[in-house]
Design a protein around this motif. Structure first.
Motif, mmCIF file in Angstrom:
data_model
loop_
_atom_site.group_PDB
_atom_site.id
_atom_site.type_symbol
_atom_site.label_atom_id
_atom_site.label_comp_id
_atom_site.label_asym_id
_atom_site.label_seq_id
_atom_site.Cartn_x
_atom_site.Cartn_y
_atom_site.Cartn_z
ATOM 1 N N ASN A 76 44.646 47.473 27.342
ATOM 2 C CA ASN A 76 44.600 46.945 26.183
ATOM 3 C C ASN A 76 43.298 47.698 25.181
ATOM 4 O O ASN A 76 43.232 47.649 24.192
ATOM 5 C CB ASN A 76 44.618 45.389 25.732
ATOM 6 N N ASN A 77 42.504 47.951 25.934
ATOM 7 C CA ASN A 77 41.178 48.595 25.542
ATOM 8 C C ASN A 77 41.173 49.993 25.418
ATOM 9 O O ASN A 77 41.440 50.508 26.529
ATOM 10 C CB ASN A 77 39.910 47.880 26.110
ATOM 11 N N TYR A 78 40.635 50.646 24.250
ATOM 12 C CA TYR A 78 40.570 51.951 24.198
ATOM 13 C C TYR A 78 39.795 52.465 22.971
ATOM 14 O O TYR A 78 39.406 51.536 22.131
ATOM 15 C CB TYR A 78 41.997 52.566 23.978
ATOM 16 N N GLY A 79 39.346 53.565 23.184
ATOM 17 C CA GLY A 79 38.673 54.105 21.924
ATOM 18 C C GLY A 79 39.401 55.228 21.224
ATOM 19 O O GLY A 79 40.152 55.920 21.992
ATOM 20 N N TRP A 80 39.331 55.857 20.033
ATOM 21 C CA TRP A 80 39.882 57.061 19.538
ATOM 22 C C TRP A 80 39.216 57.629 18.334
ATOM 23 O O TRP A 80 38.424 56.907 17.509
ATOM 24 C CB TRP A 80 41.401 56.607 19.022
ATOM 25 N N ASP A 81 39.273 58.918 18.223
ATOM 26 C CA ASP A 81 38.996 59.731 16.844
ATOM 27 C C ASP A 81 39.958 60.548 16.886
ATOM 28 O O ASP A 81 40.994 60.816 17.287
ATOM 29 C CB ASP A 81 37.400 60.009 17.358
ATOM 30 N N ILE A 87 44.797 63.921 17.410
ATOM 31 C CA ILE A 87 44.240 62.460 17.761
ATOM 32 C C ILE A 87 43.955 62.219 19.204
ATOM 33 O O ILE A 87 44.858 62.583 19.978
ATOM 34 C CB ILE A 87 45.685 61.455 17.304
ATOM 35 N N LYS A 88 42.688 61.718 19.418
ATOM 36 C CA LYS A 88 42.126 61.616 20.765
ATOM 37 C C LYS A 88 42.003 60.086 21.256
ATOM 38 O O LYS A 88 41.270 59.561 20.393
ATOM 39 C CB LYS A 88 40.944 62.451 20.915
ATOM 40 N N ILE A 89 42.542 59.661 22.099
ATOM 41 C CA ILE A 89 42.658 58.412 22.577
ATOM 42 C C ILE A 89 41.888 58.388 24.034
ATOM 43 O O ILE A 89 42.284 59.094 24.856
ATOM 44 C CB ILE A 89 44.076 57.673 23.072
ATOM 45 N N TYR A 90 40.760 57.651 24.214
ATOM 46 C CA TYR A 90 39.918 57.478 25.145
ATOM 47 C C TYR A 90 40.243 56.409 25.943
ATOM 48 O O TYR A 90 40.102 55.088 25.587
ATOM 49 C CB TYR A 90 38.582 57.714 25.117
ATOM 50 N N ILE A 91 40.739 56.179 27.245
ATOM 51 C CA ILE A 91 41.022 54.969 28.144
ATOM 52 C C ILE A 91 39.746 55.017 29.241
ATOM 53 O O ILE A 91 39.972 56.144 30.038
ATOM 54 C CB ILE A 91 42.288 54.920 28.517
ATOM 55 N N SER A 92 39.159 54.129 29.487
ATOM 56 C CA SER A 92 38.226 53.875 30.581
ATOM 57 C C SER A 92 38.879 53.312 31.757
ATOM 58 O O SER A 92 39.289 52.169 31.811
ATOM 59 C CB SER A 92 36.839 52.955 30.050
ATOM 60 N N LEU A 93 38.867 54.193 33.006
ATOM 61 C CA LEU A 93 39.334 53.870 34.113
ATOM 62 C C LEU A 93 38.383 54.191 35.301
ATOM 63 O O LEU A 93 38.316 55.352 35.574
ATOM 64 C CB LEU A 93 40.700 54.223 34.494
ATOM 65 N N ASN A 94 37.475 53.257 36.012
ATOM 66 C CA ASN A 94 36.646 53.674 37.103
ATOM 67 C C ASN A 94 37.305 54.340 37.965
ATOM 68 O O ASN A 94 38.294 53.886 38.742
ATOM 69 C CB ASN A 94 35.977 52.399 37.549
ATOM 70 N N GLY A 95 36.859 55.520 38.435
ATOM 71 C CA GLY A 95 37.164 56.399 39.501
ATOM 72 C C GLY A 95 38.552 57.047 39.597
ATOM 73 O O GLY A 95 39.132 57.738 40.263
ATOM 74 N N VAL A 96 38.904 57.141 38.113
ATOM 75 C CA VAL A 96 40.331 58.012 37.710
ATOM 76 C C VAL A 96 40.370 59.238 38.186
ATOM 77 O O VAL A 96 41.263 59.784 38.575
ATOM 78 C CB VAL A 96 40.770 57.569 36.395
ATOM 79 N N GLN A 97 39.217 59.835 38.115
ATOM 80 C CA GLN A 97 39.020 61.213 38.546
ATOM 81 C C GLN A 97 39.220 61.521 40.042
ATOM 82 O O GLN A 97 39.307 62.811 40.432
ATOM 83 C CB GLN A 97 37.496 61.815 37.964
ATOM 84 N N LEU A 151 41.856 60.927 28.923
ATOM 85 C CA LEU A 151 41.890 61.374 27.412
ATOM 86 C C LEU A 151 42.977 61.764 27.093
ATOM 87 O O LEU A 151 43.632 62.610 27.614
ATOM 88 C CB LEU A 151 40.740 62.341 27.031
ATOM 89 N N VAL A 152 43.744 61.013 26.174
ATOM 90 C CA VAL A 152 45.074 61.492 25.872
ATOM 91 C C VAL A 152 45.162 62.273 24.347
ATOM 92 O O VAL A 152 44.337 61.836 23.353
ATOM 93 C CB VAL A 152 46.091 60.259 25.528
ATOM 94 N N MET A 153 45.615 63.538 24.527
ATOM 95 C CA MET A 153 45.423 64.481 23.160
ATOM 96 C C MET A 153 46.979 64.372 22.575
ATOM 97 O O MET A 153 47.606 65.309 23.081
ATOM 98 C CB MET A 153 45.007 65.674 23.712
ATOM 99 N N CYS A 154 46.711 63.741 21.451
ATOM 100 C CA CYS A 154 48.132 63.818 20.538
ATOM 101 C C CYS A 154 47.988 65.078 19.572
ATOM 102 O O CYS A 154 47.120 65.042 18.568
ATOM 103 C CB CYS A 154 48.410 62.770 20.084
ATOM 104 N N ARG A 155 48.774 66.403 19.682
ATOM 105 C CA ARG A 155 48.685 67.389 18.749
ATOM 106 C C ARG A 155 49.486 66.747 17.416
ATOM 107 O O ARG A 155 50.380 66.531 17.463
ATOM 108 C CB ARG A 155 49.306 68.644 19.165
ATOM 109 N N LYS A 156 48.527 66.851 16.333
ATOM 110 C CA LYS A 156 49.213 66.420 14.995
ATOM 111 C C LYS A 156 50.146 67.567 14.477
ATOM 112 O O LYS A 156 50.031 68.722 14.751
ATOM 113 C CB LYS A 156 48.208 66.325 14.015
#
Length: 228
Positions: A76-81, A87-97, A151-156
């Motif tokens: 439910n928590n995310y950031g975007w710019d 459109i860039k949506i940032y989702i924090s998930l520890n250790g996802v890399q 980081l989810v990158m949605c191309r306009k």
């Protein structure tokens, strides 16, 4: 372990045998009424066979379940710019890399996307965005895995500024603006007080009630020209 799988196969085989028999009878039938009945049954069997879900052996299903981790958590928590193109949506998930790349999946449509992160510390994580504010390019959208972040990158489709992410957010903002954007300042204030009263706790309701009573008393004495 293969009992469920075997039963599914037997049922499908039975349907196929029924269909073959109906076809044989149809080839021999000469009366129109009988041909119509057999043709209807043929279409019915073909549709039922087509709609049979692909079955998996129980063992394979259990292995797939294990690969998905313990249980699923909705993000439910995310950031975007945004930039001119994305459109860039940032989702924090520890250790996802640390996960294999195939464990982080994003499916895009023109107005939505679904994120699935599989088996991260024994859990699965999902996020769904429906009714994006404007169309995106499915082919040119992607995801990037960074340290503790997806980081989810949605191309306009069109290079223009988005005021919000979804159509629902836009409609909510428009309703809220309409509620307070009035030519009469006192009406706007009353709408604000009503909203605060409806959404407030018991203490907030008591405070507003007290202010209202005091305002009425002052108005009756001629101390103020109008209601608050």
């Amino acid at each position: 372990p293969y009992l469920i799988y075997t039963c599914d196969l037997l049922f499908l085989n039975q349907l196929q045998k029924d269909l073959e028999e109906v076809k044989e009878l149809l080839a021999k039938a000469t009366r129109k009424r009988l041909c119509d009945v057999l043709m209807t049954e043929k279409h019915k069997l073909e549709l039922e066979i087509k709609n049979q879900p692909p079955s998996k052996p129980k063992v394979a299903a259990e292995e797939e379940k294990l690969s998905l981790g313990g249980y699923t958590v909705k993000i439910n928590n995310y950031g975007w710019d945004q930039s001119d193109k994305f459109i860039k949506i940032y989702i924090s998930l520890n250790g996802v890399q640390k996960l294999p790349a195939e464990n982080v999946q994003v499916n895009f449509t023109e107005r939505s996307f679904d994120l699935l992160v599989k088996n991260l510390n024994g859990k699965n994580y999902t996020m769904t965005f429906n009714n994006l504010l404007k169309p995106i390019s499915v082919e040119d959208s992607s995801r990037k895995i960074k340290t503790d972040t997806v980081l989810v990158m949605c191309r306009k489709k069109r290079e223009e500024k988005w005021d919000c992410l979804t159509q629902v957010e836009k409609e909510s903002k428009e309703k809220e603006k309409a509620a307070y954007d009035t030519s009469d300042p006192s009406e706007g204030l009353m709408n604000l007080l009503k909203k605060m009263y409806a959404e407030g706790d018991d203490e907030m309701k008591r405070t507003i009630n007290k202010a209202w009573v005091e305002s009425r008393e002052k108005q009756s004495k001629g101390d103020i020209p109008m209601d608050i």
